[in-house]
Scaffold this active site. Structure first.
Site, PDB file in Angstrom:
ATOM      1  CE  LYS A 145      -3.766  -0.380   2.248  1.00  0.00           C
ATOM      2  NZ  LYS A 145      -4.757  -0.570   3.335  1.00  0.00           N
ATOM      3  NE  ARG A 162      -7.611   2.742   4.618  1.00  0.00           N
ATOM      4  CZ  ARG A 162      -8.068   3.963   4.325  1.00  0.00           C
ATOM      5  NH1 ARG A 162      -7.222   4.971   4.216  1.00  0.00           N
ATOM      6  NH2 ARG A 162      -9.356   4.166   4.143  1.00  0.00           N
ATOM      7  N   GLY A 204      -8.422  -7.306   4.819  1.00  0.00           N
ATOM      8  CA  GLY A 204      -9.219  -7.487   6.025  1.00  0.00           C
ATOM      9  C   GLY A 204      -8.512  -8.171   7.175  1.00  0.00           C
ATOM     10  CG  MET A 255      -2.776  -7.170   9.587  1.00  0.00           C
ATOM     11  SD  MET A 255      -1.080  -6.839   9.131  1.00  0.00           S
ATOM     12  CE  MET A 255      -1.220  -6.544   7.375  1.00  0.00           C
ATOM     13  NE  ARG A 269      -6.363  -4.442  -2.609  1.00  0.00           N
ATOM     14  CZ  ARG A 269      -6.850  -4.568  -1.394  1.00  0.00           C
ATOM     15  NH1 ARG A 269      -6.050  -4.488  -0.353  1.00  0.00           N
ATOM     16  NH2 ARG A 269      -8.135  -4.766  -1.186  1.00  0.00           N
ATOM     17  CG  HIS A 292     -14.376  -9.970   4.709  1.00  0.00           C
ATOM     18  ND1 HIS A 292     -14.698 -11.269   5.077  1.00  0.00           N
ATOM     19  CD2 HIS A 292     -13.078  -9.798   5.058  1.00  0.00           C
ATOM     20  CE1 HIS A 292     -13.649 -11.842   5.632  1.00  0.00           C
ATOM     21  NE2 HIS A 292     -12.647 -10.968   5.642  1.00  0.00           N
ATOM     22  CB  SER A 322      10.314 -43.219 -10.829  1.00  0.00           C
ATOM     23  OG  SER A 322       9.199 -42.428 -10.504  1.00  0.00           O
ATOM     24  CB  CYS A 374       6.002 -40.901  -9.415  1.00  0.00           C
ATOM     25  SG  CYS A 374       6.802 -42.119  -8.350  1.00  0.00           S
ATOM     26  CE1 TYR A 384       8.137 -39.255 -14.507  1.00  0.00           C
ATOM     27  CE2 TYR A 384      10.034 -39.764 -15.891  1.00  0.00           C
ATOM     28  CZ  TYR A 384       9.111 -40.139 -14.921  1.00  0.00           C
ATOM     29  OH  TYR A 384       9.172 -41.382 -14.355  1.00  0.00           O
TER      30      TYR A 384
END
Length: 885
Positions: free
Chosen positions: A26, A96, A105, A107, A352, A468, A776, A843, A863
């Site tokens: 902010k 704030r 919401g 804080m 934001r 909210h 694997s 895996c 992979y």
């Protein structure tokens, strides 16, 4: 000297957008907007480092920080021509919080700070609007009492409701100046009686206490919970933004609102938002009044008849459009903007990157590329892989019968069914017991965060599309219907009334967050559909990624789902899952109870046709793609009956006594089966088990190939700890393959390898690799055996480890890169030294988790393999890993 405070104004700004770690998101954006020359009320930011200093300094603000705050305050007085604490022309502030990441919401905020019994009268005289002055004062007392004094404001809120009832009005805006003045006196009296403390009159005392309270809110329970859920560090701290007040509650030419530069639910390129005239910012998100739409596109069922901002103040609306277009182009992303209008003049209080649904995230990223604002590379890095989960889950079956009870706002898309739950605490408890719940509230507040996390869906009677409930649900990917005014909730009787129907706590409901519909009972769902934007976006991801992505699948149906999501083969087919169907389990149990090899082979011969058909189905589904089949892994006792009627059925089938079944079960019991007679150890003592499975694989492969299907089988031998085990079992496997291929007169190229799931296997990988075509990594078991943890029991104490920051994350969720990761990296390096042609994959469940995938990319794996619905997540995470590294 450390710089603790950074000012921002039209003429003198010390921060910039890149300073989020220090100024919070902010504060950094307020500085950036001030530098751009946008109408931002001047103020200053007290840094996140000051918050950490406050915590270290026994929760005291140091004199050095106080000096810098007072110097910054003096600059604002000079810029505004107002004086903090002055009775005639008071400078008032909002205070704030603002962490480096958005935590909506979580804080605390205080508005109108600096007011007291003298300045309220001065403000009334200065503005000629005593109603506004006293309304502002009562708001300040209410917020300050809650945030700074820790007072239970429900006592104050009920007093306000009593006053409205006494005056015969429904809306706050209908109360007059005298009403607010009377209420201020009552508020202060209640606070004194309940706390034994008078409400503070000194503005400077108010400021120090408010800054301390915002610093303290960094560690309030809901903020801690939010960070734990999102994996944010507890060590960042929050900045405090102290900004000169502008007032949306000065009359009908003043107002406040929230807007998004694109639709946060769909991603459409349309300006979207809500506003309230004669209100302050908290009113829009609190759901107390129904916000009006800023334009035609923003209209919905609850606000359709309210005038748009475009109609009410066309000049202000046009200025807002110009600003939003400028901000989106500057930040190259969809923006969530808070604004206030004071006497017709527009001010921007915050911008934001807006929270959005996964569908919106993908569409916005794709559109920004097509609009030339982003490159494909930047777009790929913009979307959180985990967010794709929202796109890949079922929606309501359009053919299913449904009884629509009411319609609210489609606040967060997706479908959910569950039992009605009226409190956050009950929702958390019941979800922990395995129930699916719908959290039903008048409106949600930050205190409801635990229940919102636990619930399958969220339903509120009040609130708009930026309430909210709506914002938090969208961020979580939870279906949410908000502002459903047809609901009448009675917390006392635990009932929900809709029309003439009454529903009790525990009754089932279904929500459709995409349409806003609330339905009776449980409505069936269907699989998710993939949008054109999603398909294009995933193709871009595939252009960048180096890692292959396979799936864990044990049947043709799962294989086909995974293929639809872009799987490039099967990385783990668990053969034991095929044994539990009713017509097969008796044959398995017959094999277990056999007293000699001949009888075991007879029982296994009954299983072979089933196994072969299973493999043929998977080979067909995966035509031309590799299929990695793990031979039997679990200990034999897992296949034995537990229920008495099953044991009797087995005894009758085998022609033995019930007592013999019990005795055999006892003999197979192991104290620690995870480290017991399982995997390759079964094949050493009962070689006929793996012989049957290999024969089934070989026959299925040849027959599939003869049917024109391209087959790429890989046979994986589990739980190898020594090279000698693999040498023995590979030789036996090759012998069976050779025999089947000879009998069939046709060969299929088949790889043979092992799963690395024991530390010893990873340490001696060079020796094991002499007998393996691939490794694997079974990271589920490798994590268990490295940590000495049972994942079935670790959930009882690992949360406490996370709470005390002994570990950052559950190692079964995200790969432990220091310990388990060390073993994986060592095995990859040592294995390839000896056998450079080996391919390597993972895996375990980690194969679908973004940080673990990044590790796999950096350590040269070929992979990852994951469950079908996580394949797109893995594809995107693999692309991001390639771009970041």
């Amino acid at each position: 000297m450390t710089k603790w405070v950074y000012g921002f104004s039209a003429t003198d700004t010390e921060g910039k957008r890149e300073m989020k770690d220090l100024l919070g998101g902010k504060g950094a954006n307020l500085a950036e907007m001030s530098s751009l020359g946008l109408p931002v009320p001047p103020g200053f930011t007290v840094t996140t480092e000051a918050c950490l200093d406050y915590e270290k300094n026994d929760k005291q603000i140091s004199s050095e920080i106080k000096e810098q705050v007072q110097a910054a305050l003096a600059k604002i007085e000079e810029a505004t021509g107002k004086k903090f604490g002055d009775h005639k022309n008071p400078l008032l502030f909002s205070v704030r919080s603002g962490a480096k990441v958005s935590m909506p919401g979580m804080m605390d905020t205080v508005l109108n700070l600096g007011m007291n019994d003298d300045s309220v009268r001065g403000l009334a005289e200065l503005t000629g609007n005593p109603r506004f002055a006293w309304d502002s004062y009562r708001r300040f007392i209410q917020m300050y009492a809650n945030v700074v004094m820790g007072f239970n404001v429900s006592l104050l809120e009920s007093t306000l409701e009593d006053l409205k009832e006494a005056r015969g009005v429904q809306e706050d805006t209908e109360l007059q100046a005298g009403d607010w003045e009377e209420l201020v006196g009552v508020y202060k009296k209640i606070i004194l009686e309940e706390t034994g403390k008078s409400f503070p009159e000194n503005p400077l005392d108010q400021l120090w206490q408010a800054i301390a309270a915002v610093f303290g809110s960094w560690n309030n329970p809901r903020a801690i919970k939010y960070r734990e859920i999102n994996g944010f560090s507890h060590n960042w701290g929050t900045a405090v933004n102290v900004q000169s007040m502008v007032f949306g509650n000065m009359g009908e030419d003043s107002g406040t609102g929230v807007c998004f530069t694109r639709d946060p639910s769909t991603g459409e390129k349309v300006f979207f938002g809500e506003y309230l005239m004669n209100a302050q910012g908290e009113d829009v998100v609190a759901g107390i009044r129904t916000p009006a739409p800023i334009n035609e596109y923003s209209k919905n069922e609850s606000n359709r008849n309210l005038p748009t901002l475009e109609e009410v103040q066309r000049g202000t609306y046009d200025q807002l459009v110009e600003i939003y277009q400028r901000l989106e182009a500057h930040y190259k992303d969809m923006q969530d903007i808070e604004f206030t209008i004071e006497k017709g003049e527009l001010y921007i209080l915050q911008t934001r990157n807006g929270k959005r649904t996964a569908a919106a995230a993908v569409k916005i990223a794709a559109d920004l590329v097509n609009e030339g604002l982003l490159s494909k590379r930047e777009a790929i890095l913009r979307v959180d892989p985990e967010a794709l989960n929202q796109l890949l889950h079922p929606t309501l079956d359009p053919k299913a019968a449904k009884n629509v009870l009411a319609t609210g706002l489609p606040a967060s898309p997706g479908a959910a069914s569950g039992n009605i739950c009226f409190t956050s605490e009950a929702a958390t408890q019941r979800a922990g017991e395995g129930q699916k719940v719908i959290l039903v509230r008048q409106e949600t507040s930050p205190e409801d965060i635990s229940g919102m996390i636990a619930a399958n869906g969220i339903l509120t009677a009040r609130g708009g599309m930026t309430s909210h409930a709506a914002v938090v649900a969208r961020g979580m990917g939870k279906p949410c219907v908000a502002g459903c005014s047809e609901l009448h909730i009675n917390y006392g009787s635990q009932t929900l009334s809709i029309g003439n129907k009454v529903y009790n706590d525990g009754d089932p409901l279904t929500l459709d967050g995409g349409t806003g519909e609330v339905m009776e009972g449980i409505v069936p769902t269907i699989a998710a559909k993939i949008s054109d934007e999603f398909a294009s976006f995933m193709r871009w991801a595939d252009e960048f990624r180096k890692l292959g992505v396979r799936t864990n699948a044990d049947n043709p149906e799962d294989s086909e789902v995974a293929l639809k999501f872009g799987a490039e083969g099967i990385g783990l087919c668990r053969t034991e899952h095929m044994f539990f169907e009713p017509e097969r389990i008796l044959a398995v149990r017959e094999m277990i109870f056999s007293q000699n090899q001949v009888d075991r082979e007879k029982a296994l011969d009954k299983l072979l046709p089933f196994q072969k058909e299973d493999f043929k189905g998977i080979f067909k589904a995966m035509s031309g793609k590799p299929v990695n089949i793990r031979l039997l892994d679990p200990p034999l006792h897992e296949f034995l009956p537990n229920q008495e009627h099953e044991k009797k059925e087995l005894a009758e089938h085998l022609g033995i006594s019930f007592e013999e079944v019990e005795l055999r079960s006892e003999k197979l019991h192991e104290f620690n089966p995870m480290l017991g007679h399982r995997g390759c150890r079964l094949a050493v003592t009962y070689p006929e088990i793996y012989r049957m499975q290999v024969k089934a694989i070989a026959e299925a492969a040849v027959e599939s190939q003869q049917e024109g299907i391209k087959v790429l089988p890989e046979i994986m031998i589990p739980l190898i700890g020594m090279a000698s085990e693999l040498r023995l079992l590979r030789a036996e496997t090759e012998s069976i393959l050779k025999k089947v291929f000879s009998e069939k007169g046709e060969e299929v190229a088949t790889k043979i390898g092992t799963m690395i799931e024991l530390p010893r296997a990873a340490i001696t990988a060079r020796d094991i690799s002499e007998h393996a075509d691939f490794f694997s990594f079974g990271t589920n078991d490798l994590t268990q055996t490295t940590f000495g943890l049972s994942r079935d029991d670790a959930g009882k104490f690992l949360p406490e480890y996370q709470k005390k920051e002994l570990i950052a994350v559950d190692p079964f969720v995200s790969l432990d890169q220091e310990g388990v990761g060390f073993l994986v990296a060592h095995a990859v390096k040592e294995g390839r030294k000896n056998n450079s042609s080996m391919h390597m994959g993972i895996c375990g469940e980690h194969g679908g988790e973004a940080k673990s995938i990044d590790f796999c990319h950096r350590n040269g794996l070929d992979y990852v393999s994951c469950s079908p619905f996580r394949v797109p997540i893995a594809r995107l995470a693999a692309a991001q890993a390639a771009l970041r590294n």
